[in-house]
Design an enzyme around this catalytic site. Structure first.
Site, PDB file in Angstrom:
ATOM      1  N   ASP A 392     -20.012 -23.090 -16.850  1.00  0.00           N
ATOM      2  CA  ASP A 392     -19.169 -21.968 -16.457  1.00  0.00           C
ATOM      3  C   ASP A 392     -17.741 -22.447 -16.179  1.00  0.00           C
ATOM      4  OD1 ASP A 392     -18.714 -19.364 -15.883  1.00  0.00           O
ATOM      5  OD2 ASP A 392     -19.926 -19.289 -14.059  1.00  0.00           O
ATOM      6  N   HIS A 524     -13.379 -15.313 -17.271  1.00  0.00           N
ATOM      7  CA  HIS A 524     -14.654 -16.018 -17.129  1.00  0.00           C
ATOM      8  C   HIS A 524     -15.013 -16.515 -18.515  1.00  0.00           C
ATOM      9  CE1 HIS A 524     -15.926 -13.409 -13.555  1.00  0.00           C
ATOM     10  NE2 HIS A 524     -14.961 -12.691 -14.102  1.00  0.00           N
TER      11      HIS A 524
HETATM   12 ZN   LIG Z   1     -17.616 -15.653 -13.736  1.00  0.00          ZN
END
Ligand SMILES: [Zn+2]
Ligand SMILES: [Zn+2]
Length: 651
Positions: A392, A524
């Protein structure tokens, strides 16, 4: 007869008598089209979508008309639905006492449900399939019939078709109920259908599965016969071949055979245990990724697995994402939450000090393990789990940096795919549905700017993409990259998402060039997605035969007898010194058995050493797919191996 006007897809208008059918119009256009036609789509002159109707259905007023052939995916669904009727027709002829459920088309074929005391056996399926072919060859027309509702109920009551009675009661709205006949078979159905059975030949009955009527436990259990069905035999054969291949490559099967990972009932479903060999591959993947992250200007961070629940109220997860979270844990009268996502953790690091425009972009990356609640019924090996590690990252940047950041993310994603041996992919750009702004965070101008930035980036990078309206996350548009594996299956992997929501909820700021406070944009992005899932995909893509740089055991040493064990040990030690992952098979087994076992373990190289090799200081090289490569000096082999590993070659 008064004329009606039929507008064709090319804009031409035909004036025809009322009651003309799409089949008639197809004939007027060309005999070839009339022959290829399967179904028609009609729409009101001012309406886009329209509906599918039978080719023999009379047209009653002005419409837009499209004749569908095998080229149209919608026609395939109609085709499969007609094949489902053919299945029911065959079953009714062979087993007249069965009660019929429903028979819809599905992704690769269709099913039909039946209530029958005896289970359908493999022999039954063969018989049914033969009967279907027999009926199909009779070229039975699929004919639409209308019946008053009481008459329809009477018909089904007379034949004791309890489920059909129920369906007619519930679904038939008009005074007239529509039925379709295929020879002697009659079925309550809205249709449409292809004109007749003659084109249905490329199908195969695959399996029988129990299913509760209407999917509700407690209802009678029916038997669903599933079938694969395509327009052509070639498509069916390809599909069956892919299924075989998928079975052979199943990561759950290979994961056990190659001792890569396990899921332990004792620990709970959806939780993965990485065994030494799987763990080694994961370490190599992660190390490569960490190095690459640093080269590309990311900072590596770690955040806690459990944090105050209040934080998840601020982020909105306890509202929007509640169903996917594990329940809270109470500690010292405060509620804590196992993290389902890494975003709030990275946000807190961003917020830990005042940022200036000169600090941006801030790129925080973490191999962050998250826990999500999934129903046990949907869990699937490594692909659908309850605990997994995302690669991530969150990028905080100024509006002027957004395009170059997105470009860098997409470039990174392609580098990852290439590195792991994937060269085919599909890109999707998911936008909001502008007609429902209430379902989304952010202002329309945010959405336009963000979507335009994504689209511009794709165009500048020369990447073809599909734009999908209404598929965006509620907090912003996104780019998804799907890779296509060795047997043509798409897998969703990378996602790059804009976010208008969290920067506002957490009141993120930076000091701009003008000295004033501004809100940064947030992206993101995950490239592999979940490390667990990516590993499952790797296993299936390579069918367990990992490229040399990823193989947990790279070389198996196979001495031909006890007599050469010292030389075999010398070879083993030499390779180890050069950092090769090597295993010595010193079992008292014959050579063919040693080779067979190494092949089964998909070890890239086997080195056969006997008296001749010991004397000459050579090794006889065998490759798992290229076979015998002959003798080579040991030092040459070591060099070649080093190069192949270094270059992360895919073979
Ligand atoms: Zn995120
Ligand atoms: Zn039907």
């Amino acid at each position: 007869m008064e004329p009606i006007h039929v507008t064709l897809p090319d804009g031409k208008v035909q004036e025809v008598p009322k009651g003309t059918t799409p089949a008639d119009i197809a004939k007027r256009i060309s005999p070839r089209l009339a022959d290829a036609a399967l179904v028609a789509r009609v729409a009101e002159p001012n309406d886009g979508a329209g509906e599918l109707i039978d080719l023999r259905r009379p047209l009653e007023h002005d419409v837009k008309l499209q004749i569908l052939t095998e080229k149209d995916p919608d026609a395939l669904f109609v085709f499969r639905h007609s094949a489902a009727h053919l299945l029911a027709a065959a079953v009714m002829e062979l087993y007249p006492d069965v009660k019929l459920g429903i028979g819809p088309p599905i992704d690769t074929g269709f099913f039909y449900e039946f209530l029958r005391n005896d289970p359908f056996t493999t022999e039954d399926l063969a018989k049914i399939e033969a009967k279907m072919h027999e009926l199909a060859a009779q070229d039975l027309p699929n004919e639409r019939k209308l019946m008053p509702k009481p008459e329809a109920l009477e018909l089904y009551k007379k034949n004791d078709q309890i489920f059909k009675c129920e369906l007619v009661e519930e679904k038939a709205e008009d005074p007239l109920v529509s039925f379709y006949t295929t020879g002697k078979f009659i079925d309550f159905c809205r249709g449409p259908h292809i004109p007749s059975t003659k084109r249905i030949h490329a199908f195969k009955l695959m399996s029988v599965a129990g299913a509760y009527w209407k999917g509700q436990e407690g209802n009678p259990q029916l038997q669903r016969i599933y079938a694969a069905c395509f327009f052509t035999q070639k498509e069916l054969d390809d599909h069956l071949h892919r299924l075989e291949e998928a079975k052979r490559r199943d990561h759950r099967k290979l994961g056990a055979e190659l001792d890569l990972f396990s899921i332990q009932e004792e620990a709970g479903p959806g939780l993965i245990f990485w065994h030494p060999k799987g763990g080694l591959i994961r370490t190599i993947v992660e190390n490569w990724l960490r190095e690459e992250l640093q080269k590309r200007g990311y900072d590596l961070v770690y955040t806690p697995h459990i944090m105050r629940r209040d934080l998840w109220n601020t982020s909105g997860h306890t509202g929007f994402y509640k169903d996917n979270m594990f329940g809270p844990v109470e500690v010292e009268k405060a509620e804590y939450q196992l993290k389902p996502m890494n975003c709030p953790g990275h946000i807190l690091i961003y917020k830990s000090k005042l940022r200036s425009y000169r600090d941006l972009p801030v790129r925080l990356a973490e191999l962050g393990t998250v826990y999500r609640y999934e129903r046990s019924g949907v869990l699937h090996g490594l692909l659908r789990v309850r605990g997994f590690t995302q690669d991530d990252a969150h990028i905080f940047c100024t509006p002027s940096q957004i395009e170059s950041e997105v470009e860098a993310c997409v470039d990174f994603a392609f580098a990852v795919m290439k590195n792991f041996g994937f060269d085919k992919f599909e890109v999707e750009l998911s936008d909001w549905d502008a007609s429902h702004p209430e379902n989304y965070a952010g202002k329309p101008e945010d959405w336009h700017r963000a979507t335009a930035a994504l689209a511009d980036t794709m165009q500048r990078m020369n990447i073809p993409y599909k734009k999908i309206v209404g598929e965006a996350a509620f907090y912003g548009p996104k780019i998804d990259v799907k890779l296509i594996d060795a047997i043509g299956r798409p897998w969703q992997l990378t996602t790059v998402q804009f976010d208008f929501n969290l920067p506002a909820r957490f009141a993120l700021e930076y000091v701009g060039e003008d000295g004033a406070r501004h809100q940064p944009l947030m992206v993101h992005r995950a490239l592999l997605g979940s490390v667990e899932r990516f590993f499952g995909i790797l296993v299936e893509h390579y069918a367990g035969a990992f490229p040399l740089w990823l193989a947990p055991v790279q070389v198996e040493i196979c001495p031909v007898s006890e007599k050469v064990i010292d030389y075999a040990k010398h070879v083993t030690e030499t390779l180890k010194r050069h950092g090769v992952r090597v295993h010595l098979d010193d079992r008292n087994e014959k050579l063919p058995a040693k080779i067979r076992d190494a092949q089964m373990q998909k070890i890239p190289y086997m080195l056969v050493v006997g008296g001749k090799e010991a004397e000459a200081g050579t090794v006889s090289v065998r490759h798992r797919s290229k076979g015998d490569l002959g003798p080579r000096p040991l030092s040459d082999f070591v060099d070649a191996l080093g190069q192949e590993t270094e270059s992360r070659a895919i073979s």
